[in-house]
Structure formats: structure tokens, C-alpha cells
Scaffold this motif. Structure first.
Motif, mmCIF file in Angstrom:
data_model
loop_
_atom_site.group_PDB
_atom_site.id
_atom_site.type_symbol
_atom_site.label_atom_id
_atom_site.label_comp_id
_atom_site.label_asym_id
_atom_site.label_seq_id
_atom_site.Cartn_x
_atom_site.Cartn_y
_atom_site.Cartn_z
ATOM 1 N N THR A 39 34.624 43.217 24.653
ATOM 2 C CA THR A 39 34.627 41.816 24.252
ATOM 3 C C THR A 39 33.364 41.164 24.778
ATOM 4 O OG1 THR A 39 37.025 41.786 24.432
ATOM 5 C CG2 THR A 39 35.904 39.656 24.360
ATOM 6 N N PRO A 40 32.605 40.465 23.939
ATOM 7 C CA PRO A 40 31.401 39.782 24.423
ATOM 8 C C PRO A 40 31.723 38.874 25.600
ATOM 9 C CG PRO A 40 31.489 39.735 22.036
ATOM 10 C CD PRO A 40 32.790 40.308 22.492
ATOM 11 N N MET A 41 30.748 38.761 26.505
ATOM 12 C CA MET A 41 30.963 38.057 27.758
ATOM 13 C C MET A 41 31.459 36.625 27.549
ATOM 14 S SD MET A 41 28.283 37.658 30.913
ATOM 15 C CE MET A 41 27.087 36.747 29.931
ATOM 16 N N ASN A 42 30.925 35.931 26.547
ATOM 17 C CA ASN A 42 31.276 34.516 26.372
ATOM 18 C C ASN A 42 32.683 34.314 25.826
ATOM 19 O OD1 ASN A 42 30.882 35.384 23.799
ATOM 20 N ND2 ASN A 42 29.293 33.902 23.259
ATOM 21 N N ARG A 43 33.387 35.403 25.476
ATOM 22 C CA ARG A 43 34.765 35.287 24.986
ATOM 23 C C ARG A 43 35.792 35.856 25.956
ATOM 24 N NH1 ARG A 43 35.224 37.766 19.294
ATOM 25 N NH2 ARG A 43 33.417 39.002 19.882
ATOM 26 N N ARG A 44 35.347 36.228 27.151
ATOM 27 C CA ARG A 44 36.261 36.792 28.126
ATOM 28 C C ARG A 44 36.761 35.715 29.086
ATOM 29 N NH1 ARG A 44 32.034 40.723 30.200
ATOM 30 N NH2 ARG A 44 31.481 41.910 28.354
ATOM 31 N N ARG A 45 37.906 35.971 29.672
ATOM 32 C CA ARG A 45 38.433 35.061 30.691
ATOM 33 C C ARG A 45 37.834 35.427 32.048
ATOM 34 N NH1 ARG A 45 43.181 34.479 34.022
ATOM 35 N NH2 ARG A 45 43.958 36.524 33.395
ATOM 36 N N ARG A 46 37.176 34.451 32.634
ATOM 37 C CA ARG A 46 36.540 34.673 33.930
ATOM 38 C C ARG A 46 37.609 34.607 35.024
ATOM 39 N NH1 ARG A 46 31.035 31.648 35.575
ATOM 40 N NH2 ARG A 46 30.632 32.439 33.484
ATOM 41 N N ILE A 47 37.643 35.636 35.877
ATOM 42 C CA ILE A 47 38.625 35.714 36.945
ATOM 43 C C ILE A 47 38.052 35.179 38.251
ATOM 44 C CG2 ILE A 47 40.135 37.254 38.263
ATOM 45 C CD1 ILE A 47 40.861 37.066 35.315
ATOM 46 N N TYR A 48 36.805 35.524 38.531
ATOM 47 C CA TYR A 48 36.195 35.162 39.815
ATOM 48 C C TYR A 48 34.689 35.282 39.701
ATOM 49 C CZ TYR A 48 34.637 35.723 44.670
ATOM 50 O OH TYR A 48 33.975 35.612 45.863
ATOM 51 N N GLU A 49 33.966 34.392 40.368
ATOM 52 C CA GLU A 49 32.512 34.510 40.435
ATOM 53 C C GLU A 49 32.068 34.441 41.880
ATOM 54 O OE1 GLU A 49 28.321 32.812 38.572
ATOM 55 O OE2 GLU A 49 30.246 31.990 37.897
ATOM 56 N N GLY A 50 31.341 35.462 42.301
ATOM 57 C CA GLY A 50 30.784 35.493 43.644
ATOM 58 C C GLY A 50 29.287 35.244 43.608
ATOM 59 N N LYS A 51 28.633 35.554 44.716
ATOM 60 C CA LYS A 51 27.198 35.278 44.816
ATOM 61 C C LYS A 51 26.368 36.200 43.918
ATOM 62 C CE LYS A 51 27.327 35.495 49.413
ATOM 63 N NZ LYS A 51 28.714 35.255 49.855
ATOM 64 N N ALA A 52 26.819 37.435 43.738
ATOM 65 C CA ALA A 52 26.004 38.407 42.993
ATOM 66 C C ALA A 52 26.723 39.015 41.790
ATOM 67 C CB ALA A 52 25.554 39.533 43.931
#
Length: 267
Positions: free
Chosen positions: A9-22
Motif C-alpha cells: 500500500t502506498p505510504m500516503n494511504r497507510r495508517r501511521r502507528i508511531y513516528e520516532g526520530k529516525a
């Protein structure tokens, strides 16, 4: 469950779970999976220093894939399933234990500073340290007593984590020594992998020049994130050198961090 051919699935259509520093974690194609996306962000001192360096995420993805696949092959359990493209990996979803495990073979960084040991001194034996993962507290160093008292991990889990750390250290030391690199120290994270009614501790996150101190054996040139921490420059070139020595990147291949193809197409 078919891990070999996941839906993409293209990145812009996925559900983001968590974002860290890297890195960014997205919902995976199957239950119990996640997609781990490597960013170009370079941070140090708990993100007090921050810069975007084109191509860094590509290199860390490739190097970490190589390390984790080899760990899987020798029976060290990890969260890694397979690389999806130049920036992303398919991984198993785990419950991250809030500890950074640091294994030191040579005095460097905070150990050298705090104890007044000359950087580069070979330690009498490998030392394992625990740090509580909390950016607001600057990831303080903790003891096994703290870990068990506050319920971050059980005594048995600590034993499992330390056994994994020793095995990973042995493997990495030999791997890098074979290509003329000294493994000074490295940071490892672990997680609980739930399989039906059982749980086991596995290596998680990433292992790359972002999380290892790597010095050229002959010159002591730094091939790791200290180049960013200490304003030495040449970070991508250093990471590329590590990848080339490991046989991951051809001599002619130059990482390019730009363009959507890196996050939306398969290799």
C-alpha cells in the motif's frame, strides 16, 4: 500467513502507528505485522541536534536488513521478516521493552567521559548497560534493580535480553572484523513477540551505523553517527563505506534519498 508476498500500500494511504526520530511505523499488510520506514533524519543528544541527510535512511535500511537477516539465519530471534523496498521493511509487531541495551567493547562516548578512560581503550571484557527509554529524562542509565522494581522487565526477561546481547555482540564483532572494522559498541532494543499463548524476547528496532560505533581497524576513522554528533561531516560517505565492505552496495551505487519511487515501488 504469507509473509513472502504482502500487499503493498502506498505510504500516503497507510495508517501511521508511531513516528520516532529516525523511523515511522505503519500498519502492516497482515495482522501482527508492521511496515518500518527509514527516514533521512539524523538526530543526536535526544534530538537537540537535528538535520536531514539525503540517503541516510536508504543506507540504514539496507545495512539493518543485512544484519537482521543474518541474525535470523543463525537462530537469533528478531522482528525482521523482509525488506520491501529501499526504505522499508516488513516486521513483526512486538511490545517494545522500554530499555536501550548498550554493549561496550572499547571505551568511547559517555563511558570514556564519565570514567576518565582514554577513548579507544580496550575494555577488560564486554560491558552491558541498560538505559531507560525516556527522551524527557535523556534516557538515564539504570540498574537491573530499577528494571525489575518498576516492572519494565522480569528477571527472566533480563537474562534473555543479556543472552541476546552477548550473541549479537559476538556475531557483529566477527562480521565487522572480517571487513576491517572494529565494533566499539552498539545499542540494541528488544521486544516481546506474542505467539498464541507464549511470549519470547526478540531483537527489534534496527542495527546500523546509527546505533553502532564502528572504527576502521587501521586508521581508526569513524564510520558511524559520531560523524554527525561531532560535526565531522561525511556521514553518508561513511555509511556507504560500511555497506560496500559488507557487500551490500556495489562500488558504483550511490544512495539517493530523493523521489517517491523509494517509498512506493518494490525492488
Amino acid at each position: 500467513m504469507d509473509f513472502l508476498k504482502p500487499r503493498y500500500t502506498p505510504m500516503n494511504r497507510r495508517r501511521r502507528i508511531y513516528e520516532g526520530k529516525a523511523k515511522v511505523l505503519y500498519e502492516g499488510p497482515e495482522p501482527g505485522t508492521l511496515i518500518q520506514h527509514f527516514k533521512d533524519d539524523a538526530t543526536a543528544f535526544n534530538a537537540k541536534k537535528h538535520e536531514v541527510i539525503d540517503g541516510k535512511g536508504v543506507l540504514n535500511n539496507r545495512i539493518s536488513e543485512f544484519v537482521f537477516q543474518n541474525l535470523n539465519d543463525i537462530g537469533v530471534p528478531t522482528h525482521f521478516i523482509r525488506r520491501l523496498n529501499m526504505r522499508e521493511q516488513l516486521i513483526r509487531e512486538v511490545e517494545i521493552i522500554p530499555l536501550e541495551v548498550v554493549v561496550r567493547n572499547v571505551a568511547a562516548g559517555s563511558l570514556a567521559q564519565k570514567l576518565g578512560i582514554e577513548e579507544g581503550t580496550q575494555l577488560p571484557r564486554s560491558i552491558i548497560e541498560f538505559y531507560y527509554k525516556n527522551d524527557a529524562l535523556n534516557d538515564p542509565m539504570v540498574s537491573e534493580e530499577h528494571v525489575t522494581a518498576f516492572g519494565w522487565a522480569s528477571p527472566q526477561e533480563i537474562d534473555d535480553i543479556m543472552a541476546l546481547a552477548i550473541r549479537v555482540n559476538d556475531f557483529l564483532s566477527g562480521l565487522f572484523l572480517g571487513v576491517g572494522i572494529r565494533l566499539v559498541d552498539f545499542k540494541m532494543e528488544t521486544g516481546r513477540l506474542w505467539e498464541n499463548d507464549t511470549v519470547r524476547i526478540v531483537v527489534a528496532d534496527e542495527i546500523s551505523p546509527d546505533s553502532c560505533r564502528l572504527w576502521d581497524i587501521k586508521s581508526n576513522d569513524k564510520l558511524d553517527k559520531d560523524r554527525f554528533r561531532r560535526d565531522m561531516g561525511g556521514l553518508v560517505e561513511a555509511y556507504s563505506e560500511v555497506a560496500r565492505r559488507l557487500g551490500i552496495l556495489p562500488e558504483s551505487e550511490v544512495p539517493n534519498g530523493r523521489g517517491p519511487v523509494l517509498v512506493t515501488s518494490k525492488d
